[in-house]
Design a protein around this motif. Structure first.
Motif, PDB file in Angstrom:
ATOM      1  N   ARG A  77       0.847  -1.194   0.000  1.00  0.00           N
ATOM      2  CA  ARG A  77       0.000   0.000   0.000  1.00  0.00           C
ATOM      3  C   ARG A  77       0.886   1.248   0.000  1.00  0.00           C
ATOM      4  O   ARG A  77       1.730   1.414   0.883  1.00  0.00           O
ATOM      5  CB  ARG A  77      -0.934  -0.012   1.213  1.00  0.00           C
TER       6      ARG A  77
ATOM      7  N   GLU B 271      -0.241   7.544   9.029  1.00  0.00           N
ATOM      8  CA  GLU B 271      -0.518   6.204   8.519  1.00  0.00           C
ATOM      9  C   GLU B 271       0.758   5.381   8.384  1.00  0.00           C
ATOM     10  O   GLU B 271       0.749   4.160   8.577  1.00  0.00           O
ATOM     11  CB  GLU B 271      -1.249   6.298   7.181  1.00  0.00           C
TER      12      GLU B 271
ATOM     13  N   GLY C 187       1.636   1.914  10.510  1.00  0.00           N
ATOM     14  CA  GLY C 187       1.860   0.705   9.730  1.00  0.00           C
ATOM     15  C   GLY C 187       0.712   0.332   8.814  1.00  0.00           C
ATOM     16  O   GLY C 187       0.666  -0.787   8.293  1.00  0.00           O
ATOM     17  N   ARG C 188      -0.227   1.258   8.602  1.00  0.00           N
ATOM     18  CA  ARG C 188      -1.367   0.954   7.739  1.00  0.00           C
ATOM     19  C   ARG C 188      -1.048   1.135   6.257  1.00  0.00           C
ATOM     20  O   ARG C 188      -1.813   0.705   5.389  1.00  0.00           O
ATOM     21  CB  ARG C 188      -2.574   1.804   8.148  1.00  0.00           C
TER      22      ARG C 188
ATOM     23  N   HIS D  79       2.574   0.882   3.610  1.00  0.00           N
ATOM     24  CA  HIS D  79       3.969   0.458   3.574  1.00  0.00           C
ATOM     25  C   HIS D  79       4.895   1.593   3.146  1.00  0.00           C
ATOM     26  O   HIS D  79       5.994   1.753   3.688  1.00  0.00           O
ATOM     27  CB  HIS D  79       4.142  -0.729   2.617  1.00  0.00           C
TER      28      HIS D  79
ATOM     29  N   SER E  49       7.530   2.686   5.895  1.00  0.00           N
ATOM     30  CA  SER E  49       7.121   2.481   7.280  1.00  0.00           C
ATOM     31  C   SER E  49       7.946   1.373   7.923  1.00  0.00           C
ATOM     32  O   SER E  49       8.161   0.319   7.330  1.00  0.00           O
ATOM     33  CB  SER E  49       5.638   2.098   7.332  1.00  0.00           C
TER      34      SER E  49
ATOM     35  N   SER F 166       6.927   0.054  10.805  1.00  0.00           N
ATOM     36  CA  SER F 166       6.007  -0.756  11.598  1.00  0.00           C
ATOM     37  C   SER F 166       5.007  -1.530  10.743  1.00  0.00           C
ATOM     38  O   SER F 166       4.252  -2.345  11.273  1.00  0.00           O
ATOM     39  CB  SER F 166       5.237   0.124  12.594  1.00  0.00           C
ATOM     40  N   ALA F 167       4.994  -1.294   9.431  1.00  0.00           N
ATOM     41  CA  ALA F 167       4.084  -2.037   8.558  1.00  0.00           C
ATOM     42  C   ALA F 167       4.494  -3.504   8.490  1.00  0.00           C
ATOM     43  O   ALA F 167       5.662  -3.856   8.669  1.00  0.00           O
ATOM     44  CB  ALA F 167       4.074  -1.420   7.158  1.00  0.00           C
ATOM     45  N   ASP F 168       3.530  -4.360   8.225  1.00  0.00           N
ATOM     46  CA  ASP F 168       3.801  -5.788   8.038  1.00  0.00           C
ATOM     47  C   ASP F 168       4.156  -6.021   6.575  1.00  0.00           C
ATOM     48  O   ASP F 168       3.304  -5.975   5.697  1.00  0.00           O
ATOM     49  CB  ASP F 168       2.564  -6.595   8.430  1.00  0.00           C
ATOM     50  N   TRP F 169       5.428  -6.254   6.341  1.00  0.00           N
ATOM     51  CA  TRP F 169       5.916  -6.472   4.979  1.00  0.00           C
ATOM     52  C   TRP F 169       5.904  -7.952   4.593  1.00  0.00           C
ATOM     53  O   TRP F 169       6.250  -8.297   3.463  1.00  0.00           O
ATOM     54  CB  TRP F 169       7.342  -5.946   4.845  1.00  0.00           C
TER      55      TRP F 169
END
Length: 236
Positions: free
Chosen positions: A3, A58, A62-63, A65, A204, A206-209
């Motif tokens: 995203r 955002e 982490g909402r 990337h 980011s 903290s985003a989940d990659w």
């Protein structure tokens, strides 16, 4: 799905589209102008349209990337360890500056401002007011230059008009051409540059990659010219 936060309107959105398009990634809105999602011609990538001021938030949450927004907004809102600067994009240039009324003929520098602030407090019984929406950056800058006897007052609207309206004695605001400052009879201190801002592509931390498409990640890295889009301490 990767995203990417994209400014939702105006010149920043157009320049972001152009920058990615010139490198082979075409992005567009889905439907009407009020639609906040979009499409990209690269599978595994989705643009998300947000205001430039929302993108730092955002990213930190982490909402999204990746995100394109001004360095001024990120430096004001986030800590250094929340995002990684990937690419400076070469547009969206503006300076965060301290400006004073033209009639303050003896106030040319920060030292002069410090002296004027002390005199103002002695004369009026309260601290000189500086209108801004960049409280963190301005406070850090003035502290580093040992300016005292001031108070920051919040301005989320037409900051340049606060002096004329009598709600502040000076301002700290973003300017690109300086025309609005001049129109409001304000001028920048000779050493009053706080930050030179530019649009930047951020990642980011903290985003989940972990669910990002590896092929899309590699393609994006190639077109943006970075070795890897993954932050050193991001989840992946």
């Amino acid at each position: 799905m990767i995203r990417i936060g994209v400014p939702s309107k105006g010149r920043l959105m157009e320049d972001t589209f152009r920058w990615f398009g010139q490198r082979g990634l075409v992005m567009r809105r889905s439907g009407a102008d009020r639609e906040y999602s979009g499409t990209a011609d690269l599978p595994g990538v989705q643009p998300v349209f947000l205001s430039a001021g929302e993108i730092p938030r955002e990213l930190a949450a982490g909402r999204i990337h990746l995100g394109v927004t001004g360095s001024d907004l990120v430096r004001e809102q986030l800590m250094e360890d929340e995002v990684t600067e990937l690419v400076r994009l070469g547009f969206g240039h503006a300076d965060l500056v301290i400006a004073v009324p033209n009639v303050w003929i003896d106030v040319e520098t920060l030292d002069d401002l410090d002296a004027a602030a002390a005199a103002f407090r002695a004369a009026h019984g309260f601290r000189l007011r500086i209108a801004t929406k960049y409280h963190r950056l301005v406070r850090e800058f003035l502290t580093a230059h040992v300016v005292a006897d001031y108070q920051l007052v919040d301005s989320q609207g037409a900051t340049e008009g606060t002096v004329k309206n009598g709600t502040a004695e000076a301002i700290a605001d973003i300017t690109s051409s300086g025309e609005t400052l001049r129109a409001n009879h304000l001028r920048v201190l000779s050493d009053g540059l706080i930050h030179s801002s530019e649009a930047v592509l951020w990642a980011s931390r903290s985003a989940d990659w972990s669910n990002a498409d590896p092929e899309a990640l590699e393609h994006l890295a190639q077109l943006t010219g970075v070795a890897s889009l993954l932050p050193a301490d991001g989840r992946g």
